[in-house]
Design a protein around this motif. Structure first.
Motif, PDB file in Angstrom:
ATOM      1  N   VAL A  77       1.894  -2.570  -7.570  1.00  7.65           N
ATOM      2  CA  VAL A  77       3.005  -2.670  -8.468  1.00  7.65           C
ATOM      3  C   VAL A  77       2.924  -3.923  -9.305  1.00  7.65           C
ATOM      4  O   VAL A  77       4.045  -4.065  -9.745  1.00  7.65           O
ATOM      5  CB  VAL A  77       4.490  -2.594  -7.514  1.00  7.65           C
ATOM      6  CG1 VAL A  77       4.509  -1.210  -6.966  1.00  7.65           C
ATOM      7  CG2 VAL A  77       4.648  -3.889  -6.674  1.00  7.65           C
ATOM      8  N   PRO A  79       2.558  -5.634 -12.338  1.00  2.00           N
ATOM      9  CA  PRO A  79       2.256  -5.389 -13.688  1.00  2.00           C
ATOM     10  C   PRO A  79       1.299  -6.224 -14.561  1.00  2.00           C
ATOM     11  O   PRO A  79       0.436  -5.524 -15.489  1.00  2.00           O
ATOM     12  CB  PRO A  79       3.449  -5.279 -14.703  1.00  2.00           C
ATOM     13  CG  PRO A  79       4.220  -6.227 -13.749  1.00  2.00           C
ATOM     14  CD  PRO A  79       3.897  -6.101 -12.283  1.00  2.00           C
ATOM     15  N   VAL A  83      -5.784  -2.181 -14.134  1.00  2.00           N
ATOM     16  CA  VAL A  83      -5.612  -0.948 -13.678  1.00  2.00           C
ATOM     17  C   VAL A  83      -6.668  -0.646 -12.569  1.00  2.00           C
ATOM     18  O   VAL A  83      -6.129   0.214 -11.638  1.00  2.00           O
ATOM     19  CB  VAL A  83      -5.721  -0.238 -14.923  1.00  2.00           C
ATOM     20  CG1 VAL A  83      -6.116   1.483 -14.483  1.00  2.00           C
ATOM     21  CG2 VAL A  83      -4.858  -0.156 -16.046  1.00  2.00           C
ATOM     22  N   ARG A  86      -5.257  -1.658  -9.262  1.00  2.00           N
ATOM     23  CA  ARG A  86      -4.074  -1.025  -8.955  1.00  2.00           C
ATOM     24  C   ARG A  86      -4.310   0.371  -8.361  1.00  2.00           C
ATOM     25  O   ARG A  86      -3.760   0.855  -7.421  1.00  2.00           O
ATOM     26  CB  ARG A  86      -3.083  -0.937 -10.142  1.00  2.00           C
ATOM     27  CG  ARG A  86      -2.623  -2.270 -10.160  1.00  2.00           C
ATOM     28  CD  ARG A  86      -1.287  -2.318 -11.377  1.00  2.00           C
ATOM     29  NE  ARG A  86      -1.548  -2.012 -12.491  1.00  2.00           N
ATOM     30  CZ  ARG A  86      -1.074  -1.207 -13.485  1.00  2.00           C
ATOM     31  NH1 ARG A  86      -0.025  -0.454 -12.884  1.00  2.00           N
ATOM     32  NH2 ARG A  86      -1.655  -0.691 -14.525  1.00  2.00           N
ATOM     33  N   THR A 112       7.233   4.621  -7.095  1.00  9.11           N
ATOM     34  CA  THR A 112       7.583   3.979  -8.504  1.00  9.11           C
ATOM     35  C   THR A 112       6.178   4.023  -9.289  1.00  9.11           C
ATOM     36  O   THR A 112       6.334   4.412 -10.221  1.00  9.11           O
ATOM     37  CB  THR A 112       7.861   2.532  -8.171  1.00  9.11           C
ATOM     38  OG1 THR A 112       8.843   2.559  -7.505  1.00  9.11           O
ATOM     39  CG2 THR A 112       8.090   1.759  -9.473  1.00  9.11           C
ATOM     40  N   SER A 113       5.019   4.088  -8.709  1.00  7.34           N
ATOM     41  CA  SER A 113       3.679   3.806  -9.428  1.00  7.34           C
ATOM     42  C   SER A 113       3.421   5.499  -9.952  1.00  7.34           C
ATOM     43  O   SER A 113       2.372   5.466 -10.799  1.00  7.34           O
ATOM     44  CB  SER A 113       2.677   3.205  -8.503  1.00  7.34           C
ATOM     45  OG  SER A 113       3.018   1.855  -8.113  1.00  7.34           O
ATOM     46  N   ASP A 116       3.775   5.241 -13.418  1.00  6.01           N
ATOM     47  CA  ASP A 116       3.113   4.260 -14.301  1.00  6.01           C
ATOM     48  C   ASP A 116       2.410   4.757 -15.501  1.00  6.01           C
ATOM     49  O   ASP A 116       1.992   5.653 -15.751  1.00  6.01           O
ATOM     50  CB  ASP A 116       1.936   3.629 -13.345  1.00  6.01           C
ATOM     51  CG  ASP A 116       1.284   2.224 -13.866  1.00  6.01           C
ATOM     52  OD1 ASP A 116       1.712   1.207 -13.318  1.00  6.01           O
ATOM     53  OD2 ASP A 116       0.223   2.302 -14.735  1.00  6.01           O
ATOM     54  N   GLU A 118      -0.354   4.060 -16.645  1.00 10.49           N
ATOM     55  CA  GLU A 118      -1.906   4.129 -16.713  1.00 10.49           C
ATOM     56  C   GLU A 118      -2.267   5.508 -15.790  1.00 10.49           C
ATOM     57  O   GLU A 118      -1.742   5.602 -14.737  1.00 10.49           O
ATOM     58  CB  GLU A 118      -2.506   2.908 -16.014  1.00 10.49           C
ATOM     59  CG  GLU A 118      -2.458   1.722 -17.040  1.00 10.49           C
ATOM     60  CD  GLU A 118      -3.090   1.914 -18.388  1.00 10.49           C
ATOM     61  OE1 GLU A 118      -3.986   2.847 -18.571  1.00 10.49           O
ATOM     62  OE2 GLU A 118      -2.583   1.228 -19.157  1.00 10.49           O
ATOM     63  N   VAL A 121      -3.570   5.094 -12.120  1.00 11.94           N
ATOM     64  CA  VAL A 121      -2.608   4.810 -11.341  1.00 11.94           C
ATOM     65  C   VAL A 121      -1.513   5.841 -10.852  1.00 11.94           C
ATOM     66  O   VAL A 121      -1.429   6.084  -9.834  1.00 11.94           O
ATOM     67  CB  VAL A 121      -1.745   3.584 -12.062  1.00 11.94           C
ATOM     68  CG1 VAL A 121      -0.640   3.070 -10.820  1.00 11.94           C
ATOM     69  CG2 VAL A 121      -2.744   2.223 -12.177  1.00 11.94           C
ATOM     70  N   ARG A 122      -1.254   6.626 -11.893  1.00  8.53           N
ATOM     71  CA  ARG A 122      -0.421   7.994 -11.578  1.00  8.53           C
ATOM     72  C   ARG A 122      -1.374   8.746 -10.742  1.00  8.53           C
ATOM     73  O   ARG A 122      -0.933   9.294  -9.807  1.00  8.53           O
ATOM     74  CB  ARG A 122       0.001   8.694 -12.828  1.00  8.53           C
ATOM     75  CG  ARG A 122       0.823   7.787 -13.706  1.00  8.53           C
ATOM     76  CD  ARG A 122       1.611   8.859 -14.675  1.00  8.53           C
ATOM     77  NE  ARG A 122       0.604   9.472 -15.496  1.00  8.53           N
ATOM     78  CZ  ARG A 122       0.002   8.830 -16.702  1.00  8.53           C
ATOM     79  NH1 ARG A 122       0.340   7.509 -16.946  1.00  8.53           N
ATOM     80  NH2 ARG A 122      -0.649   9.608 -17.374  1.00  8.53           N
ATOM     81  N   SER A 125      -1.792   7.430  -7.270  1.00  8.76           N
ATOM     82  CA  SER A 125      -0.464   7.425  -6.418  1.00  8.76           C
ATOM     83  C   SER A 125      -0.134   8.780  -6.130  1.00  8.76           C
ATOM     84  O   SER A 125       0.613   8.997  -4.990  1.00  8.76           O
ATOM     85  CB  SER A 125       0.608   6.778  -7.187  1.00  8.76           C
ATOM     86  OG  SER A 125       0.279   5.267  -7.614  1.00  8.76           O
TER      87      SER A 125
END
Length: 180
Positions: A77, A79, A83, A86, A112-113, A116, A118, A121-122, A125
């Motif tokens: 998380v 920022p 990338v 994360r 939450t991610s 994101d 990026e 990251v999505r 996640s």
């Protein structure tokens, strides 16, 4: 494995050569030496290169030692973190905490991610949310179904979200999409 060998492997996590770095990461992920894993954690938190920190996140995530989950969640998380770090943090959480309790702070970091900016990251996640069966992630995963961002070497974020939703629906080991 000798203490000297372990120290050398931890140093190799920051090697400029990717083959050396990842060979060290794979070997370190197989060991269960807490002192060595604390050194790896320091590389993740203070390493000078994104690649070295990413390799450290991989080691911790695949170590099976849930004591490092909070460290990975903080990296996920952050920022200001790269990338790649994360993404490895999210993947690591999905592997590390499978079949274990997932506490609220980590659940929140993963969910939450999913939003994101990026794609990598999505994607990772979504993997973690599915692997850990985080039911609270369902609304965000459903929104990701139309996400056509492609993650190199894998598939789209939307396809990963679909896989994760199948996990949430109770499907055991849903098939993975074909790699592109």
């Amino acid at each position: 494995m000798s203490a000297l060998r372990r120290r050398r492997l931890v140093q190799d996590l920051s090697a400029p050569d990717a083959a050396t770095r990842w060979a060290a990461a794979v070997e370190l992920a197989q060991t269960r030496d807490e002192r060595m894993l604390r050194r790896v954690e320091r590389v993740l938190e203070n390493g000078r290169t994104d690649d070295g920190r990413a390799a450290a996140a991989y080691v911790l995530g695949f170590s099976g030692e849930s004591a490092f989950a909070d460290t990975l969640a903080r990296r996920l998380v952050d920022p200001d973190e790269s990338v790649v770090v994360r993404a490895y943090a999210a993947e690591g959480l999905g592997h590390m905490l499978a079949h274990q309790p997932v506490f609220a702070g980590i659940r929140t970091a993963i969910v939450t991610s999913l939003g994101d900016p990026e794609p990598e990251v999505r994607f990772w996640s979504a993997f973690a949310a599915g692997a850990l069966e985080l039911q609270e992630s369902r609304p965000r995963l459903e929104r990701l179904l139309s996400d056509g961002a492609f993650v190199e070497g894998w598939w789209t974020v939307g396809q990963e979200a679909e896989w994760a939703l199948r996990c949430l629906d109770g499907e055991e080991h849903p098939p993975l999409p074909d790699r592109v």
